[in-house]
Design an enzyme around this catalytic site. Sequence first.
Site, PDB file in Angstrom:
ATOM      1  N   HIS A  94       4.674 -12.177 -11.138  1.00 50.52           N
ATOM      2  CA  HIS A  94       4.479 -10.789 -10.631  1.00 50.52           C
ATOM      3  C   HIS A  94       3.448 -10.148 -11.061  1.00 50.52           C
ATOM      4  O   HIS A  94       2.159 -10.473 -12.287  1.00 50.52           O
ATOM      5  CB  HIS A  94       5.797 -10.016 -10.302  1.00 50.52           C
ATOM      6  CG  HIS A  94       5.808 -10.014 -12.107  1.00 50.52           C
ATOM      7  ND1 HIS A  94       5.624  -7.957 -12.884  1.00 50.52           N
ATOM      8  CD2 HIS A  94       6.942 -10.030 -12.902  1.00 50.52           C
ATOM      9  CE1 HIS A  94       5.702  -7.982 -13.706  1.00 50.52           C
ATOM     10  NE2 HIS A  94       6.053  -9.140 -14.221  1.00 50.52           N
ATOM     11  N   CYS A  95       2.395  -9.221  -9.937  1.00 48.83           N
ATOM     12  CA  CYS A  95       2.018  -8.487 -10.745  1.00 48.83           C
ATOM     13  C   CYS A  95       2.473  -6.686 -10.753  1.00 48.83           C
ATOM     14  O   CYS A  95       3.710  -6.663 -10.733  1.00 48.83           O
ATOM     15  CB  CYS A  95       0.630  -8.834 -10.133  1.00 48.83           C
ATOM     16  SG  CYS A  95       0.436  -8.550  -8.570  1.00 48.83           S
ATOM     17  N   TRP A  96       2.069  -5.630 -10.413  1.00 51.11           N
ATOM     18  CA  TRP A  96       2.084  -4.924 -10.721  1.00 51.11           C
ATOM     19  C   TRP A  96       3.126  -4.061  -9.060  1.00 51.11           C
ATOM     20  O   TRP A  96       3.852  -3.576  -9.220  1.00 51.11           O
ATOM     21  CB  TRP A  96       0.982  -3.300 -10.331  1.00 51.11           C
ATOM     22  CG  TRP A  96       1.787  -2.114 -10.291  1.00 51.11           C
ATOM     23  CD1 TRP A  96       1.014  -1.345  -8.997  1.00 51.11           C
ATOM     24  CD2 TRP A  96       2.464  -1.242 -10.385  1.00 51.11           C
ATOM     25  NE1 TRP A  96       1.433  -0.253  -8.743  1.00 51.11           N
ATOM     26  CE2 TRP A  96       2.385  -0.019 -10.275  1.00 51.11           C
ATOM     27  CE3 TRP A  96       3.518  -1.639 -11.558  1.00 51.11           C
ATOM     28  CZ2 TRP A  96       3.140   0.832  -9.846  1.00 51.11           C
ATOM     29  CZ3 TRP A  96       4.230  -0.271 -11.690  1.00 51.11           C
ATOM     30  CH2 TRP A  96       4.133   1.117 -11.069  1.00 51.11           C
ATOM     31  N   TYR A 123       5.693  -6.181  -9.986  1.00 52.53           N
ATOM     32  CA  TYR A 123       6.957  -5.022 -11.466  1.00 52.53           C
ATOM     33  C   TYR A 123       7.314  -3.347 -10.286  1.00 52.53           C
ATOM     34  O   TYR A 123       8.355  -3.173 -10.810  1.00 52.53           O
ATOM     35  CB  TYR A 123       6.329  -5.082 -12.540  1.00 52.53           C
ATOM     36  CG  TYR A 123       7.123  -3.355 -13.377  1.00 52.53           C
ATOM     37  CD1 TYR A 123       7.762  -4.079 -14.344  1.00 52.53           C
ATOM     38  CD2 TYR A 123       6.399  -2.442 -13.189  1.00 52.53           C
ATOM     39  CE1 TYR A 123       8.477  -3.589 -15.100  1.00 52.53           C
ATOM     40  CE2 TYR A 123       7.416  -1.318 -14.368  1.00 52.53           C
ATOM     41  CZ  TYR A 123       8.406  -1.841 -15.330  1.00 52.53           C
ATOM     42  OH  TYR A 123       8.699  -1.308 -15.914  1.00 52.53           O
TER      43      TYR A 123
END
Length: 360
Positions: A94-96, A123
Amino acid sequence: MTWRELTVQNFNSLERKVVVDVRSPCEYQIESIPAAINIPLLSDEERSLVGTIYKQEGEMQARRRAVGMIAPRIPVIVDRIMAIRKPRHSLVVHCWRGGLRSEAVVSFLSVVGIDCFRLTGGYKAWRKQVVENFEQDAYTFETIVLDGLTGTGKTEILSELNKQGIPICDLEHLANHRGSTFGALGMEPQPSQKDFEARLWCLLEKCQADTLILEAESRKIGRLALPNFLYQRIKTGRKILIEAPMSSRVARLLEIYSRGIEKANVIRMVENSAPIKERLGREKARTLIDRLKADDLEGFVEMLLLDYYDPLYTKHLALSGPFELTVDSQDPSRAAAEIAEHLARTKTSSSKNSIMNSGR
């Protein structure tokens, strides 16, 4: 081999997973999913530069610059991810907010034959779930609150209850703070507010019991604030009073606060503590420091309890009742057993009443 999208709900239901956070180190340090491993795609400086290009030149130019930065290090990133994989565990990246960074990583993992998931919404979506659950108080357990004066061993009793398999929530452990004026001594730095809430959310998500036992806390533990729903639960929950004689409380606090704590740090805290000076007065505050400097540690702790902590907590306890049980904590194991027996009795009594009422 391929990669698939994974919703937050399905992500949370996965019991065995390895979570890779590809955001920059600064983003990860501020807030993260518990147990996620940070393997950043961009450094903090690179992320800032890409953001500036996005604002000034548009998305296409920002993406091109990011790809140029990322491409040379993809083999190393893939190797790092392969090294942390675990058998029969789902790999989640995952990233932002589920954008370019996580898409780039899962695409390359797929190319080299590694099955993986990308967390939909990143996130940001996971954090949104935490906030919603706290706002809605989406928990069915009944709250049992251990209350009492400072040094009566509430935390030790929680530990003993946990050993017996009874669900507990040690908020001070989650917050890395003992919740008092000297609560930070000997502790690791506190997590960020969002990471504290993330730890708490994960613990509460695992609680499938009818009751959850925790210690009475004020609205803040150190610099961290309790979610409003939990603070209200503490105020309105079933109460158990923990008691101990002064000698036992002094001995317990000396044992706790003597672990790797320098006397000079304690002296400095007392000297700089406005609340202590205000409540004790200048003369008593000086006497307190003199006892510490003279290594009269028992006298220091006893005076601190009698003149500072006890007057505060006595007022609190007068407003916190009624208490359905009072327990002596000199033997934490026995105290925990007494609490467990009491809860079992009250549960049995409640069940019988429910049966009788349903038959009317």
